[in-house]
Design an enzyme around this catalytic site. Structure first.
Site, PDB file in Angstrom:
ATOM      1  N   ASP A  32       0.879  -1.089  -0.114  1.00  0.00           N
ATOM      2  CA  ASP A  32       0.022   0.080   0.057  1.00  0.00           C
ATOM      3  C   ASP A  32       0.838   1.418  -0.001  1.00  0.00           C
ATOM      4  O   ASP A  32       0.652   2.212  -0.886  1.00  0.00           O
ATOM      5  CB  ASP A  32      -1.072   0.115   1.265  1.00  0.00           C
ATOM      6  CG  ASP A  32      -1.826  -1.073   1.324  1.00  0.00           C
ATOM      7  OD1 ASP A  32      -3.018  -0.948   0.877  1.00  0.00           O
ATOM      8  OD2 ASP A  32      -1.270  -2.184   2.020  1.00  0.00           O
ATOM      9  N   THR A  34      -7.524  -0.987  -1.671  1.00  0.00           N
ATOM     10  CA  THR A  34      -6.786  -2.227  -1.774  1.00  0.00           C
ATOM     11  C   THR A  34      -6.368  -2.632  -0.583  1.00  0.00           C
ATOM     12  O   THR A  34      -5.365  -3.392  -0.391  1.00  0.00           O
ATOM     13  CB  THR A  34      -5.299  -1.246  -2.170  1.00  0.00           C
ATOM     14  OG1 THR A  34      -4.914  -0.232  -1.128  1.00  0.00           O
ATOM     15  CG2 THR A  34      -5.312  -0.731  -3.508  1.00  0.00           C
ATOM     16  N   ASN A  65      -7.565  -9.924   1.132  1.00  0.00           N
ATOM     17  CA  ASN A  65      -8.448  -8.889   1.382  1.00  0.00           C
ATOM     18  C   ASN A  65      -9.852  -9.543   1.510  1.00  0.00           C
ATOM     19  O   ASN A  65     -10.696  -8.676   2.458  1.00  0.00           O
ATOM     20  CB  ASN A  65      -8.371  -7.701   0.248  1.00  0.00           C
ATOM     21  CG  ASN A  65      -7.137  -6.825   0.548  1.00  0.00           C
ATOM     22  OD1 ASN A  65      -6.396  -6.734   1.592  1.00  0.00           O
ATOM     23  ND2 ASN A  65      -6.676  -6.282  -0.642  1.00  0.00           N
ATOM     24  N   HIS A  90       0.933  -5.911  -4.912  1.00  0.00           N
ATOM     25  CA  HIS A  90      -0.141  -5.885  -5.192  1.00  0.00           C
ATOM     26  C   HIS A  90      -0.844  -4.638  -5.589  1.00  0.00           C
ATOM     27  O   HIS A  90      -1.480  -4.507  -6.644  1.00  0.00           O
ATOM     28  CB  HIS A  90      -1.079  -6.896  -4.411  1.00  0.00           C
ATOM     29  CG  HIS A  90      -0.469  -8.170  -3.843  1.00  0.00           C
ATOM     30  ND1 HIS A  90      -0.306  -9.228  -4.690  1.00  0.00           N
ATOM     31  CD2 HIS A  90       0.372  -8.462  -2.794  1.00  0.00           C
ATOM     32  CE1 HIS A  90       0.161 -10.305  -4.162  1.00  0.00           C
ATOM     33  NE2 HIS A  90       0.770  -9.769  -3.046  1.00  0.00           N
TER      34      HIS A  90
END
Length: 317
Positions: free
Chosen positions: A15, A129, A171, A247
């Site tokens: 992130d 995210t 997530n 990611h």
């Protein structure tokens, strides 16, 4: 044309790279960051976000969000048990100077409602995210939001792979009820960037060397975070990691260069909320004869070189 965006995230290392890319790329305007419980607890995701923004000199407001999943009291498996095999991979506190800025008093859920019900939100892309708790809470409190969010890009799920279980990505697994609520809310333009795409666009030590040569605070910090992910990746004893998925930053790069995603399709998508072995699994209905309504574009593959190029452009900014 500049794309305005809000990042809704659970700030760990990937992130952090996404935040720095969003704050630095000349084609992006990072309007705000909302934080959620996920990679680390909410107080740490918020503190880490402030540290990242201060480090790159970005004056972007931060709104703290949900400290627990939508319905469940905790993760399906507590964080300390889940991370027992590799506790050093996702650190509580990013190795950056202590933040001098502070979070906003308004919470993330209220901020999202106010922004998207107001005229100022008409062109702001929401990039989520982390676990989708904040957005699910906002949609539950104000269902009109589904028609007001112009575009949603999600990092989550896995079509042919999982990372926390054989079938589930972190997530969606953390808060499967929130993910299912968001994907069935009727938001008109949803793109999901799952593990299939993010692992196709892994960054290497050569990419880190490239970022180091750029030499800006964002480039150096991102290089350090990527190297940490490579060094601490959970691999077999005889297998060294040569690359790592970052990611969340793939979603940001996709906003700048849609060709970062090389293969995708629009399909019905749901998230399993009750399965004993499949909790959090993303179900993508790819049947040509399906009668289910399509809900999202799903990225199946990505271009690692284009992804690295977007990051380099952002870090130079």
């Amino acid at each position: 044309m500049t794309t305005r965006l809000i990042l809704d995230c659970d700030t760990g290392t990937d992130d952090a790279v996404a935040i720095m890319a969003a704050a630095g790329h000349p084609e992006l305007d990072l309007v705000a960051v909302t934080t959620v419980n996920g990679n680390v607890p909410l107080e740490n995701t918020t503190d880490n976000t402030l540290r990242v923004l201060d480090h790159v000199g970005a004056d972007v407001p931060v709104y703290p969000g949900a400290a627990r999943p939508l319905i469940r009291p905790d993760f399906p498996i507590p964080r300390e048990v889940l991370n027992a095999d590799s506790p050093e991979f996702q650190v509580l506190q990013l190795d950056l100077p202590e933040a001098t800025s502070t979070a906003q008093q308004t919470g993330a859920v209220q901020f999202l409602i106010d922004t998207y019900l107001g005229d100022e939100g008409a062109d702001i892309v929401l990039v989520a995210t982390g676990p989708l708790t904040n957005l699910a809470l906002a949609l539950g409190a104000e269902p009109r939001l589904a028609a007001r969010i112009p575009r949603l890009v999600i990092m989550g799920g896995g079509h042919r792979m999982g990372n926390v279980t054989p079938t589930a990505e972190f997530n969606f697994w953390v808060d499967p009820e929130a993910a299912e609520a968001v994907l069935t809310a009727g938001i008109r333009d949803v793109t999901i960037v799952p593990l299939d795409a993010t692992h196709a666009a892994e960054l290497t030590l050569a990419d880190c060397d490239r970022f180091d040569a750029i030499g800006t605070p964002a480039a150096l910090a991102s290089s350090a975070f990527v190297r940490h992910r490579i060094d601490t990746a959970l691999r077999g004893d005889a297998e060294a990691a040569a690359s790592t998925a970052v990611h969340d930053a793939v979603c940001v790069a996709y906003l700048v260069d849609p060709e970062v995603v090389t293969r995708s399709g629009v399909h019905p998508v749901n998230v399993e909320t009750t399965g004993t072995r499949t909790l959090g699994e993303m179900i993508v209905d790819t049947r040509q004869w399906t009668t289910e309504p399509t809900t999202a574009r799903v990225a199946f593959d990505a271009d690692a070189a284009r992804f690295a190029d977007v990051l380099a452009d952002a870090f130079r900014g």
